[in-house]
Design a protein around this motif. Sequence first.
Motif, PDB file in Angstrom:
ATOM      1  N   TYR A  50     -43.322  -2.907  88.464  1.00 37.80           N
ATOM      2  CA  TYR A  50     -44.164  -2.301  89.497  1.00 37.80           C
ATOM      3  C   TYR A  50     -43.729  -0.900  89.886  1.00 37.80           C
ATOM      4  CZ  TYR A  50     -41.151  -2.709  93.663  1.00 37.80           C
ATOM      5  OH  TYR A  50     -40.164  -2.539  94.599  1.00 37.80           O
ATOM      6  N   ASP A  54     -37.157   0.950  92.088  1.00 41.83           N
ATOM      7  CA  ASP A  54     -36.595  -0.286  92.653  1.00 41.83           C
ATOM      8  C   ASP A  54     -35.198  -0.564  92.069  1.00 41.83           C
ATOM      9  OD1 ASP A  54     -37.852  -3.091  94.034  1.00 41.83           O
ATOM     10  OD2 ASP A  54     -36.110  -3.321  92.722  1.00 41.83           O
ATOM     11  N   PHE A  56     -32.952  -3.080  92.435  1.00 36.68           N
ATOM     12  CA  PHE A  56     -32.655  -4.405  91.873  1.00 36.68           C
ATOM     13  C   PHE A  56     -33.300  -4.568  90.497  1.00 36.68           C
ATOM     14  CE2 PHE A  56     -34.171  -8.767  91.197  1.00 36.68           C
ATOM     15  CZ  PHE A  56     -32.943  -9.396  91.031  1.00 36.68           C
ATOM     16  N   LEU A  57     -34.557  -4.160  90.373  1.00 40.62           N
ATOM     17  CA  LEU A  57     -35.240  -4.350  89.084  1.00 40.62           C
ATOM     18  C   LEU A  57     -34.644  -3.474  87.989  1.00 40.62           C
ATOM     19  CD1 LEU A  57     -38.895  -4.876  90.263  1.00 40.62           C
ATOM     20  CD2 LEU A  57     -37.472  -6.497  89.028  1.00 40.62           C
ATOM     21  N   ASN A 135     -40.070 -11.932  88.733  1.00 33.49           N
ATOM     22  CA  ASN A 135     -39.706 -11.369  90.042  1.00 33.49           C
ATOM     23  C   ASN A 135     -40.832 -11.337  91.083  1.00 33.49           C
ATOM     24  OD1 ASN A 135     -39.730  -8.410  91.547  1.00 33.49           O
ATOM     25  ND2 ASN A 135     -37.808  -9.503  91.846  1.00 33.49           N
ATOM     26  N   ARG A 136     -42.041 -11.024  90.694  1.00 34.82           N
ATOM     27  CA  ARG A 136     -43.169 -11.003  91.637  1.00 34.82           C
ATOM     28  C   ARG A 136     -44.097 -12.117  91.178  1.00 34.82           C
ATOM     29  NH1 ARG A 136     -42.957  -5.726  94.143  1.00 34.82           N
ATOM     30  NH2 ARG A 136     -45.182  -5.382  94.263  1.00 34.82           N
ATOM     31  N   HIS A 196     -45.445 -10.051  99.591  1.00 35.28           N
ATOM     32  CA  HIS A 196     -44.487 -10.388  98.523  1.00 35.28           C
ATOM     33  C   HIS A 196     -43.827 -11.715  98.875  1.00 35.28           C
ATOM     34  CE1 HIS A 196     -41.044 -10.227  95.869  1.00 35.28           C
ATOM     35  NE2 HIS A 196     -41.372  -9.039  95.402  1.00 35.28           N
ATOM     36  N   ASP A 198     -40.994 -12.905  98.366  1.00 35.74           N
ATOM     37  CA  ASP A 198     -39.610 -12.843  98.837  1.00 35.74           C
ATOM     38  C   ASP A 198     -39.497 -12.267 100.249  1.00 35.74           C
ATOM     39  OD1 ASP A 198     -38.594 -13.927  96.545  1.00 35.74           O
ATOM     40  OD2 ASP A 198     -38.143 -12.002  95.603  1.00 35.74           O
ATOM     41  N   ARG A 202     -38.161 -15.016 103.053  1.00 33.78           N
ATOM     42  CA  ARG A 202     -36.778 -14.698 103.451  1.00 33.78           C
ATOM     43  C   ARG A 202     -36.684 -14.556 104.968  1.00 33.78           C
ATOM     44  NH1 ARG A 202     -35.239 -10.363  98.613  1.00 33.78           N
ATOM     45  NH2 ARG A 202     -34.926 -11.972  97.027  1.00 33.78           N
ATOM     46  N   TRP A 227     -38.851  -2.559 100.639  1.00 35.15           N
ATOM     47  CA  TRP A 227     -37.652  -2.675  99.790  1.00 35.15           C
ATOM     48  C   TRP A 227     -36.891  -1.355  99.677  1.00 35.15           C
ATOM     49  CZ3 TRP A 227     -37.570  -7.641  99.561  1.00 35.15           C
ATOM     50  CH2 TRP A 227     -38.680  -8.392  99.198  1.00 35.15           C
ATOM     51  N   ASN A 253     -34.434  -7.794 104.216  1.00 33.17           N
ATOM     52  CA  ASN A 253     -34.879  -8.637 103.087  1.00 33.17           C
ATOM     53  C   ASN A 253     -34.229  -8.232 101.767  1.00 33.17           C
ATOM     54  OD1 ASN A 253     -38.430  -9.183 104.007  1.00 33.17           O
ATOM     55  ND2 ASN A 253     -36.560 -10.188 104.722  1.00 33.17           N
ATOM     56  N   ASN A 254     -33.612  -7.039 101.702  1.00 29.75           N
ATOM     57  CA  ASN A 254     -32.829  -6.700 100.501  1.00 29.75           C
ATOM     58  C   ASN A 254     -31.714  -5.697 100.848  1.00 29.75           C
ATOM     59  OD1 ASN A 254     -34.103  -4.189 100.594  1.00 29.75           O
ATOM     60  ND2 ASN A 254     -34.623  -4.151  98.423  1.00 29.75           N
ATOM     61  N   ASP A 282     -29.459  -9.439  97.509  1.00 31.39           N
ATOM     62  CA  ASP A 282     -29.529  -8.917  96.127  1.00 31.39           C
ATOM     63  C   ASP A 282     -28.135  -8.845  95.484  1.00 31.39           C
ATOM     64  OD1 ASP A 282     -32.232  -8.647  95.654  1.00 31.39           O
ATOM     65  OD2 ASP A 282     -32.304  -6.504  96.106  1.00 31.39           O
ATOM     66  N   ASN A 302     -28.733 -12.229  94.182  1.00 33.34           N
ATOM     67  CA  ASN A 302     -29.975 -12.478  93.446  1.00 33.34           C
ATOM     68  C   ASN A 302     -29.567 -12.335  91.978  1.00 33.34           C
ATOM     69  OD1 ASN A 302     -32.673 -12.634  92.743  1.00 33.34           O
ATOM     70  ND2 ASN A 302     -33.313 -10.827  93.915  1.00 33.34           N
TER      71      ASN A 302
HETATM   72  C1  GAL Z   1     -36.903  -8.841  95.323  1.00 34.83           C
HETATM   73  C2  GAL Z   1     -35.625  -8.019  95.496  1.00 34.83           C
HETATM   74  C3  GAL Z   1     -35.966  -6.662  96.042  1.00 34.83           C
HETATM   75  C4  GAL Z   1     -37.022  -6.013  95.180  1.00 34.83           C
HETATM   76  C5  GAL Z   1     -38.224  -6.911  95.011  1.00 34.83           C
HETATM   77  C6  GAL Z   1     -39.241  -6.269  94.084  1.00 34.83           C
HETATM   78  O1  GAL Z   1     -36.579 -10.075  94.731  1.00 34.83           O
HETATM   79  O2  GAL Z   1     -34.765  -8.692  96.378  1.00 34.83           O
HETATM   80  O3  GAL Z   1     -34.821  -5.858  96.118  1.00 34.83           O
HETATM   81  O4  GAL Z   1     -36.443  -5.730  93.936  1.00 34.83           O
HETATM   82  O5  GAL Z   1     -37.810  -8.171  94.493  1.00 34.83           O
HETATM   83  O6  GAL Z   1     -40.268  -7.136  93.739  1.00 34.83           O
END
Ligand code: GAL
Length: 358
Positions: A50, A54, A56-57, A135-136, A196, A198, A202, A227, A253-254, A282, A302
């Motif tokens: 996406y 980001d 984490f991704l 992830n999504r 989302h 998450d 969360r 995020w 949330n992250n 994360d 994560n």
């Molecule tokens: C979550 C993650 C976030 C962000 C998000 C994107 O799982 O904790 O940091 O990466 O996904 O969809």
Amino acid sequence: MMKKGKLKYRGAKRGLAVCIGASMSAMLVCGCETQQSVAENKVHVGVTYYNQSDTFLNELLECFEEDLKAYQKGGIETTVTIRDAAGAQRTQNDQVEELIDAGCDVLCVNLVDRADPSEIIDLARDHDVPIVFFNREPVAEDLLQWDKLYYVGADADQSGVFQGELASELIKNDAETDKNGDGRIQYVILEGEAGHQDAIIRTENAVETMKNNGVQLEKLSYQIANWNRAQAQNRMQQLIAQYGDGIELVLANNDDMALGAVDAYEKSGFPKEEYPAFFGIDGTNVGLQAVVDGSFSGTVYNDKEGQAAAMAELAVALATHDGLQNMEFERGKYIYLPYEKITVENVEDFLSETEPGS
Ligand code: GAL
């Protein structure tokens, strides 16, 4: 100092073991004849995600590329093409078309809009190219549209519960957390994107868990920061302007948003003793570092290595028509990796050692 690609995390070792184990077992079980055909196997994986901003991704996809490379040892030649959808579903739909035209055998899709995968699914089905969403999470009905659709992610409920447990433990063990001593914890939440899976889960689970643990809470504000570290800093600066030193707990949330909150306090001029407690989710490289240096009271891991390894194993199995039977799914299509709690007590296990000789 952390070096990119030189660190091994606990999950990385586990992930690599799954990954190499899978390709090796395909070689061993199948004998010479299959060894020949496996050796001829070429797998082209197309990925679209996406947004390339980001954190984490980006870390997850770095692991994924390494995992795919490891399949070469098992005689499977893998290539991967990665596209950034830059936050536009329209762009992502076009990318899927382009990846299919380029001959991808399997697609890994991190949807921009998790409620809008139909065009992508139609394109993939028309060309018989399986999809691993990651992830999504698409809504359940969409994943039922075709039998070659899968999802790899993590258990969102658990991440919120773990964050709530970490915060409850701190509040019980450290009286200073209740800075004004009124017996209640004044808290704010920084939330990911609206809609989302998450984000909402969360938030709900973290708060519910603290209440179940007997923590008296006073909600000051919930703010969406998508995020994103800079957006979180901005939101937090507004909250500091509004509540002064009255905020005792920041649940994000992250990790990136928790870091943005810390950034705001650093700019605020408050002395460190007056900062609230910060919790992320994360365990990104920067998030782990924030636990090490004491900026975060904790975070929740994560498992990017585990998710990347599962995606790689599944993508290769789908493309080679071999190995799917060795994999375990929930409801026939889903793989969820567990989270882990991280505090200063165990953060070293996640950072782990630098490889010898590097
Ligand atoms: C979550 C993650 C976030 C962000 C998000 C994107 O799982 O904790 O940091 O990466 O996904 O969809």
